[in-house]
Design a protein around this motif. Structure first.
Motif, PDB file in Angstrom:
ATOM      1  N   ARG A 111       0.059   6.364   1.310  1.00 19.25           N
ATOM      2  CA  ARG A 111       0.313   7.014  -0.090  1.00 19.25           C
ATOM      3  C   ARG A 111      -0.369   8.202  -0.614  1.00 19.25           C
ATOM      4  O   ARG A 111       0.057   9.166  -0.779  1.00 19.25           O
ATOM      5  CB  ARG A 111       0.416   5.944  -1.178  1.00 19.25           C
ATOM      6  CG  ARG A 111       1.563   4.935  -0.891  1.00 19.25           C
ATOM      7  CD  ARG A 111       1.831   4.018  -2.336  1.00 19.25           C
ATOM      8  NE  ARG A 111       0.544   3.661  -2.796  1.00 19.25           N
ATOM      9  CZ  ARG A 111       0.218   2.213  -2.373  1.00 19.25           C
ATOM     10  NH1 ARG A 111       1.016   1.779  -1.732  1.00 19.25           N
ATOM     11  NH2 ARG A 111      -0.563   1.557  -2.966  1.00 19.25           N
ATOM     12  N   GLN A 112      -1.807   8.288  -0.211  1.00 15.69           N
ATOM     13  CA  GLN A 112      -2.573   9.309  -0.527  1.00 15.69           C
ATOM     14  C   GLN A 112      -2.373  10.414   0.184  1.00 15.69           C
ATOM     15  O   GLN A 112      -2.270  11.804  -0.234  1.00 15.69           O
ATOM     16  CB  GLN A 112      -4.130   8.809  -0.421  1.00 15.69           C
ATOM     17  CG  GLN A 112      -4.637   7.844  -1.410  1.00 15.69           C
ATOM     18  CD  GLN A 112      -4.434   8.434  -2.987  1.00 15.69           C
ATOM     19  OE1 GLN A 112      -4.791   9.555  -3.159  1.00 15.69           O
ATOM     20  NE2 GLN A 112      -4.233   7.488  -3.946  1.00 15.69           N
ATOM     21  N   ARG A 113      -2.110  10.238   1.516  1.00 11.56           N
ATOM     22  CA  ARG A 113      -1.952  11.286   2.525  1.00 11.56           C
ATOM     23  C   ARG A 113      -0.494  11.929   2.030  1.00 11.56           C
ATOM     24  O   ARG A 113      -0.341  13.236   2.291  1.00 11.56           O
ATOM     25  CB  ARG A 113      -1.532  10.776   3.890  1.00 11.56           C
ATOM     26  CG  ARG A 113      -2.715  10.561   4.518  1.00 11.56           C
ATOM     27  CD  ARG A 113      -3.635  11.667   4.931  1.00 11.56           C
ATOM     28  NE  ARG A 113      -2.965  12.754   5.509  1.00 11.56           N
ATOM     29  CZ  ARG A 113      -2.560  12.527   6.954  1.00 11.56           C
ATOM     30  NH1 ARG A 113      -3.220  11.639   7.668  1.00 11.56           N
ATOM     31  NH2 ARG A 113      -1.857  13.521   7.281  1.00 11.56           N
ATOM     32  N   ILE A 114       0.351  10.963   1.957  1.00 10.94           N
ATOM     33  CA  ILE A 114       1.910  11.692   1.306  1.00 10.94           C
ATOM     34  C   ILE A 114       1.708  12.416  -0.049  1.00 10.94           C
ATOM     35  O   ILE A 114       2.310  13.522   0.005  1.00 10.94           O
ATOM     36  CB  ILE A 114       2.715  10.528   1.059  1.00 10.94           C
ATOM     37  CG1 ILE A 114       3.349   9.931   2.457  1.00 10.94           C
ATOM     38  CG2 ILE A 114       4.070  11.048   0.277  1.00 10.94           C
ATOM     39  CD1 ILE A 114       3.966   8.582   2.256  1.00 10.94           C
ATOM     40  N   ARG A 115       1.018  11.839  -1.103  1.00  9.91           N
ATOM     41  CA  ARG A 115       0.815  12.812  -2.298  1.00  9.91           C
ATOM     42  C   ARG A 115       0.170  14.007  -1.939  1.00  9.91           C
ATOM     43  O   ARG A 115       0.531  15.012  -2.425  1.00  9.91           O
ATOM     44  CB  ARG A 115      -0.172  11.903  -3.179  1.00  9.91           C
ATOM     45  CG  ARG A 115      -0.340  12.550  -4.487  1.00  9.91           C
ATOM     46  CD  ARG A 115      -0.946  11.637  -5.458  1.00  9.91           C
ATOM     47  NE  ARG A 115      -1.188  12.099  -6.771  1.00  9.91           N
ATOM     48  CZ  ARG A 115      -2.154  13.115  -7.223  1.00  9.91           C
ATOM     49  NH1 ARG A 115      -2.867  13.870  -6.159  1.00  9.91           N
ATOM     50  NH2 ARG A 115      -2.043  13.618  -8.498  1.00  9.91           N
TER      51      ARG A 115
END
Length: 201
Positions: A111-115
């Motif tokens: 999720r952090q990578r996507i954000r």
């Protein structure tokens, strides 16, 4: 010779990991799956990458994507859409890496990578182009529209959008981008200029 063999093994592991993570997501992919797909022992993954998370980070990095910020500002959205629609993402299972990462969105690191990917690649560049109030909101709306294109094409596979090319979307790209950014935007990329620049290099 050993160095070449190590590099070749590392490359095979990254290729296998990209396909596994893209198709099945982070949690459903095991280190043993990737090692088996690569024809090597699973211990090599930890030797070369340290952990499954570090392998995921490197496998889903978009270092091979086109430089979206190069070229005229009015063509930025068209370039972004072209990477989703026309770019060859075979190494990621045929999907834009961002769409592939969405299958891993239940995992906090993913999720952090996507954000980070969405904000750094799309939102900031679009916000800087937007005219008037609510620039960041309008940049995020336009980003959401483009991510949605990728999802409908490759995950949902809606018939019209799955078959469309960037040229088919061009008038709609120009209309939506112009409205949301408050400045004239093109729906196409000037390929003749790009080819001319390549000939000169």
């Amino acid at each position: 010779m050993q160095k070449r063999d190590r590099e070749a093994t590392r490359t095979r592991l990254l290729e296998a990991a990209r396909l596994r993570f893209a198709r099945e997501g982070y949690d459903a992919t095991s280190v043993r799956d990737i090692a088996r797909d690569s024809g090597v022992d699973a211990t090599l993954i930890f030797r070369y990458f340290g952990s499954k998370k570090q392998l995921f980070d490197q496998a889903t990095a978009t270092a091979h994507s086109p430089d979206l910020l190069e070229g005229p500002q009015e063509e930025l959205v068209a370039r972004m859409v072209a990477t989703i629609v026309d770019h060859d993402w075979t190494e990621y299972g045929g999907e834009h890496p961002l769409v592939a990462m969405l299958r891993s969105s239940a995992h906090e690191d993913a999720r952090q990578r996507i954000r980070q990917e969405v904000c750094d690649t799309y939102v900031i560049a679009l916000r800087d182009l937007a005219k008037g109030q609510d620039a960041e909101l309008r940049a995020e709306l336009l980003s959401a529209w483009m991510v949605g294109i990728g999802i409908l094409r490759s995950v949902v596979a809606t018939p019209a959008l799955a078959e469309a090319r960037a040229a088919d979307l061009a008038p709609h790209i120009a209309s939506v981008a112009t409205d949301l950014l408050g400045r004239p935007m093109s729906g196409t990329v000037d390929q003749s200029r790009s080819e001319g620049e390549s000939d000169q290099t």
